[in-house]
Design a protein around this motif. Structure first.
Motif, PDB file in Angstrom:
ATOM      1  N   GLY A 284       0.846  -1.175   0.000  1.00 60.97           N
ATOM      2  CA  GLY A 284       0.000   0.000   0.000  1.00 60.97           C
ATOM      3  C   GLY A 284       0.887   1.232   0.000  1.00 60.97           C
ATOM      4  N   ARG A 285       0.285   2.388   0.127  1.00 62.03           N
ATOM      5  CA  ARG A 285       1.092   3.602   0.124  1.00 62.03           C
ATOM      6  C   ARG A 285       0.490   4.652   1.050  1.00 62.03           C
ATOM      7  NH1 ARG A 285      -2.460   6.424  -0.080  1.00 62.03           N
ATOM      8  NH2 ARG A 285      -3.781   7.113  -1.803  1.00 62.03           N
ATOM      9  N   VAL A 286       1.350   5.494   1.539  1.00 59.68           N
ATOM     10  CA  VAL A 286       0.941   6.724   2.200  1.00 59.68           C
ATOM     11  C   VAL A 286       1.388   7.861   1.305  1.00 59.68           C
ATOM     12  CG1 VAL A 286       1.733   8.305   4.005  1.00 59.68           C
ATOM     13  CG2 VAL A 286       0.745   6.121   4.637  1.00 59.68           C
ATOM     14  N   ASN A 287       0.527   8.818   1.123  1.00 63.22           N
ATOM     15  CA  ASN A 287       0.939   9.999   0.364  1.00 63.22           C
ATOM     16  C   ASN A 287       1.412  11.058   1.351  1.00 63.22           C
ATOM     17  OD1 ASN A 287       1.451  11.618  -1.812  1.00 63.22           O
ATOM     18  ND2 ASN A 287      -0.624  12.414  -1.946  1.00 63.22           N
ATOM     19  N   LEU A 288       2.693  11.346   1.306  1.00 60.97           N
ATOM     20  CA  LEU A 288       3.246  12.332   2.222  1.00 60.97           C
ATOM     21  C   LEU A 288       2.658  13.701   1.949  1.00 60.97           C
ATOM     22  CD1 LEU A 288       5.241  12.491   4.556  1.00 60.97           C
ATOM     23  CD2 LEU A 288       7.047  12.998   2.905  1.00 60.97           C
ATOM     24  N   ILE A 289       2.574  14.059   0.676  1.00 64.07           N
ATOM     25  CA  ILE A 289       1.943  15.323   0.281  1.00 64.07           C
ATOM     26  C   ILE A 289       1.706  15.295  -1.232  1.00 64.07           C
ATOM     27  CG2 ILE A 289       4.075  16.645  -0.159  1.00 64.07           C
ATOM     28  CD1 ILE A 289       2.640  18.998   1.413  1.00 64.07           C
ATOM     29  N   GLY A 290       0.681  16.020  -1.661  1.00 61.68           N
ATOM     30  CA  GLY A 290       0.323  16.068  -3.071  1.00 61.68           C
ATOM     31  C   GLY A 290      -0.969  15.328  -3.331  1.00 61.68           C
ATOM     32  N   GLU A 291      -2.093  15.920  -2.922  1.00 59.77           N
ATOM     33  CA  GLU A 291      -3.382  15.225  -3.022  1.00 59.77           C
ATOM     34  C   GLU A 291      -4.217  15.795  -4.150  1.00 59.77           C
ATOM     35  OE1 GLU A 291      -3.575  12.099  -1.679  1.00 59.77           O
ATOM     36  OE2 GLU A 291      -3.100  13.116   0.200  1.00 59.77           O
ATOM     37  N   HIS A 292      -4.765  14.907  -4.982  1.00 60.59           N
ATOM     38  CA  HIS A 292      -5.598  15.264  -6.134  1.00 60.59           C
ATOM     39  C   HIS A 292      -4.826  16.081  -7.170  1.00 60.59           C
ATOM     40  CE1 HIS A 292      -9.587  13.751  -4.797  1.00 60.59           C
ATOM     41  NE2 HIS A 292      -9.011  13.848  -3.614  1.00 60.59           N
TER      42      HIS A 292
ATOM     43  N   THR B  71      -4.704  12.049   4.338  1.00 63.29           N
ATOM     44  CA  THR B  71      -3.987  11.475   3.211  1.00 63.29           C
ATOM     45  C   THR B  71      -4.945  10.604   2.427  1.00 63.29           C
ATOM     46  OG1 THR B  71      -1.989  10.260   2.543  1.00 63.29           O
ATOM     47  CG2 THR B  71      -3.149   9.451   4.478  1.00 63.29           C
ATOM     48  N   GLY B  72      -4.771  10.556   1.127  1.00 65.43           N
ATOM     49  CA  GLY B  72      -5.655   9.756   0.295  1.00 65.43           C
ATOM     50  C   GLY B  72      -6.727  10.592  -0.373  1.00 65.43           C
ATOM     51  N   GLY B  73      -7.702   9.925  -0.955  1.00 67.10           N
ATOM     52  CA  GLY B  73      -8.709  10.599  -1.772  1.00 67.10           C
ATOM     53  C   GLY B  73      -9.674  11.470  -1.001  1.00 67.10           C
ATOM     54  N   GLY B  74      -9.818  11.214   0.305  1.00 68.20           N
ATOM     55  CA  GLY B  74     -10.683  12.059   1.111  1.00 68.20           C
ATOM     56  C   GLY B  74     -12.023  11.412   1.432  1.00 68.20           C
ATOM     57  N   PHE B  75     -12.893  12.191   2.083  1.00 69.07           N
ATOM     58  CA  PHE B  75     -14.223  11.756   2.492  1.00 69.07           C
ATOM     59  C   PHE B  75     -14.142  10.602   3.490  1.00 69.07           C
ATOM     60  CE2 PHE B  75     -14.275  13.078  -1.988  1.00 69.07           C
ATOM     61  CZ  PHE B  75     -15.041  14.227  -1.890  1.00 69.07           C
ATOM     62  N   GLY B  76     -13.071  10.543   4.246  1.00 70.68           N
ATOM     63  CA  GLY B  76     -12.833   9.449   5.177  1.00 70.68           C
ATOM     64  C   GLY B  76     -11.410   8.950   5.031  1.00 70.68           C
ATOM     65  N   GLY B  77     -11.159   7.773   5.575  1.00 70.19           N
ATOM     66  CA  GLY B  77      -9.814   7.226   5.462  1.00 70.19           C
ATOM     67  C   GLY B  77      -8.926   7.666   6.604  1.00 70.19           C
ATOM     68  N   SER B  78      -7.685   8.009   6.273  1.00 70.26           N
ATOM     69  CA  SER B  78      -6.671   8.223   7.304  1.00 70.26           C
ATOM     70  C   SER B  78      -6.069   9.620   7.283  1.00 70.26           C
ATOM     71  CB  SER B  78      -5.536   7.206   7.139  1.00 70.26           C
ATOM     72  OG  SER B  78      -5.995   5.898   7.342  1.00 70.26           O
ATOM     73  N   ALA B  79      -5.510   9.984   8.423  1.00 68.29           N
ATOM     74  CA  ALA B  79      -4.643  11.153   8.541  1.00 68.29           C
ATOM     75  C   ALA B  79      -3.249  10.659   8.891  1.00 68.29           C
ATOM     76  CB  ALA B  79      -5.156  12.098   9.625  1.00 68.29           C
ATOM     77  N   ILE B  80      -2.248  11.470   8.584  1.00 67.34           N
ATOM     78  CA  ILE B  80      -0.890  11.166   9.002  1.00 67.34           C
ATOM     79  C   ILE B  80      -0.410  12.276   9.925  1.00 67.34           C
ATOM     80  CG2 ILE B  80      -0.277   9.767   7.000  1.00 67.34           C
ATOM     81  CD1 ILE B  80       1.110  12.234   5.794  1.00 67.34           C
ATOM     82  N   ALA B  81       0.445  11.904  10.859  1.00 68.65           N
ATOM     83  CA  ALA B  81       0.982  12.873  11.817  1.00 68.65           C
ATOM     84  C   ALA B  81       2.474  12.607  11.978  1.00 68.65           C
ATOM     85  CB  ALA B  81       0.266  12.763  13.161  1.00 68.65           C
ATOM     86  N   LEU B  82       3.291  13.556  11.551  1.00 68.85           N
ATOM     87  CA  LEU B  82       4.744  13.446  11.690  1.00 68.85           C
ATOM     88  C   LEU B  82       5.091  13.884  13.110  1.00 68.85           C
ATOM     89  CD1 LEU B  82       7.323  12.729  10.150  1.00 68.85           C
ATOM     90  CD2 LEU B  82       7.480  15.124   9.447  1.00 68.85           C
ATOM     91  N   THR B  83       5.615  12.955  13.899  1.00 69.14           N
ATOM     92  CA  THR B  83       5.667  13.140  15.347  1.00 69.14           C
ATOM     93  C   THR B  83       7.032  12.782  15.914  1.00 69.14           C
ATOM     94  OG1 THR B  83       3.327  12.485  15.419  1.00 69.14           O
ATOM     95  CG2 THR B  83       4.537  12.465  17.507  1.00 69.14           C
TER      96      THR B  83
END
Length: 405
Positions: free
Chosen positions: A34-42, A354-366
């Motif tokens: 799978g993948r996480v998108n660090l930045i760059g959505e749509h 992160t991802g297409g939106g309308f739900g799913g996940s968030a990422i937190a650089l911690t």
């Protein structure tokens, strides 16, 4: 994409389960992350820039072509048996065996998880590649509906397996386009090429800086651990679907904006041209356009920052990305906003959906020392708000699609 089989602790077990199920050992086991998108959505379908990375959670497929022999030119030489039956089984989902005829696949006709592997078969055939019948057993630990591209992981594992077994000789770039075609035309999801590119072209310890116009890839070090950081994924458990109207309407707005502004794609609109665009576009279309234009710039800035100063300096760009998706592209939801705001308030240096939106996940650089504080605060905030408890875990940049047995 890695073409050399590499040891995977779960590959042997999946192969044994395949043999017990289908009565013969698989011809191999393949995996794709799978993948996480660090930045760059749509930005991907707007021919822009994205910065995802392959994660250490993946789909694994054990595959055996049906008949006694395989296609000439494959690793297993021989003439092709004319058997187009496909048998598909997943280790989850109630153990329902899906039967299909590889020669009679129709877009839109398959509704279960099988539409992802069968869409790949259909796309290969559309490309002129003969795909014989085969048996497949799928196992995946990529969370479903979490915005981590579980469906693309399946597609990428399947196309990697069939590319090897049929001797098709496809490049990673060609497999990216074929899996996109499967998503768009067979599954019915108007996605771009980001997810497949990350899954097929990812590398250990690196993010994939992808130019979606020409598929150029540059690997950018993402050394979070060395910087004393972890990347937390907060799966809100709010399910989403790329095939729904929300995603499609955002893409339509982008296409309208590009047409009105007289450009091939929103990639061609500079930040300095946004004020002029405001005069030409209706308010909603303008906000959609502004998100894509500014998000492209944020990707470029993040790449520069990672190369020059490291991941500890990209937090503000992640925050700005989320605000843009929330306010201009309007693809966030209360659970995502709560996850982002709570993480930021409890020690994360940057957070975004992160991802297409309308739900799913968030990422937190911690920072590592704040990881547990962020985890506890998010769980507490969700409980206080009456939301379903989130699933929180870390991800690291992993290798792309490969044969593992």
């Amino acid at each position: 994409m890695n073409t050399t089989p590499r040891i995977d602790a779960q590959a042997g077990g999946l192969a044994a389960r395949f043999e017990a199920t289908f009565g013969a050992p698989p011809h191999g086991v393949w995996a794709a992350p799978g993948r996480v998108n660090l930045i760059g959505e749509h930005t991907d379908y707007n021919e822009g820039f994205v910065l995802p990375f392959a994660i250490d959670k993946r789909a694994r497929t054990a595959v055996r072509l049906r008949g006694d022999t395989l296609q000439k030119g494959s690793p297993h030489q021989g003439a092709l048996r004319e058997d187009t039956t496909v048998r598909l089984l997943s280790t989850s989902g109630g153990q329902v065996l899906v039967l299909a005829d590889a020669a009679k696949l129709t877009p839109g006709a398959v509704k279960s998880w099988a539409k992802y592997p069968l869409g790949v078969v259909w796309a290969l055939q559309q490309h002129g590649i003969q795909v014989p019948g085969f048996d497949l057993l799928l196992d995946s630990d990529v969370p479903l509906g979490a915005g981590l591209s579980s469906s693309h992981a399946i597609e990428c594992a399947v196309i990697t397996a069939l590319n090897d077994l049929t001797g098709a000789g496809l490049t990673a770039e060609e497999m990216v386009r074929l899996t996109q075609h499967a998503e768009n035309a067979f599954v019915g999801a108007p996605t771009g090429i980001m997810d497949q590119s990350a899954s097929l072209r990812g590398a250990l310890g690196h993010a994939v800086f992808l130019d979606c116009r020409d598929q150029t890839v540059q690997l950018v070090p993402f050394a979070a651990q060395e910087a004393g950081l972890v990347l937390l994924v907060i799966d809100t458990k709010v399910s989403h679907s790329h095939a729904d109207g929300g995603y499609a309407s955002r893409r339509a707005s982008c296409e309208l904006g590009a047409e009105t502004l007289g450009v091939k794609a929103l990639r061609d609109v500079a930040i300095g041209e946004l004020e002029k665009a405001r005069e030409l576009l209706d308010p909603v279309t303008f906000r959609r356009v502004r998100h894509v234009v500014t998000e492209n710039e944020r990707v470029l800035q993040t790449v520069d920052m990672l190369r020059s100063q490291g991941p500890a300096h990209i937090g503000g760009l992640l925050d700005a990305s989320h605000a843009s998706m929330r306010d201009d592209f309007e693809i966030s939801c209360p659970e995502l906003d709560l996850a982002v705001d709570t993480a930021r308030g409890n020690g994360a240096i940057g957070a975004r959906m992160t991802g297409g939106g309308f739900g799913g996940s968030a990422i937190a650089l911690t920072p590592v020392q704040h990881e547990q504080q962020v985890r506890d605060a998010v769980v507490r905030a969700f409980a206080d708000a009456g939301h379903t408890a989130p699933d929180i875990f870390t991800v690291t940049p992993a290798a792309g699609a490969e044969r593992i047995l």
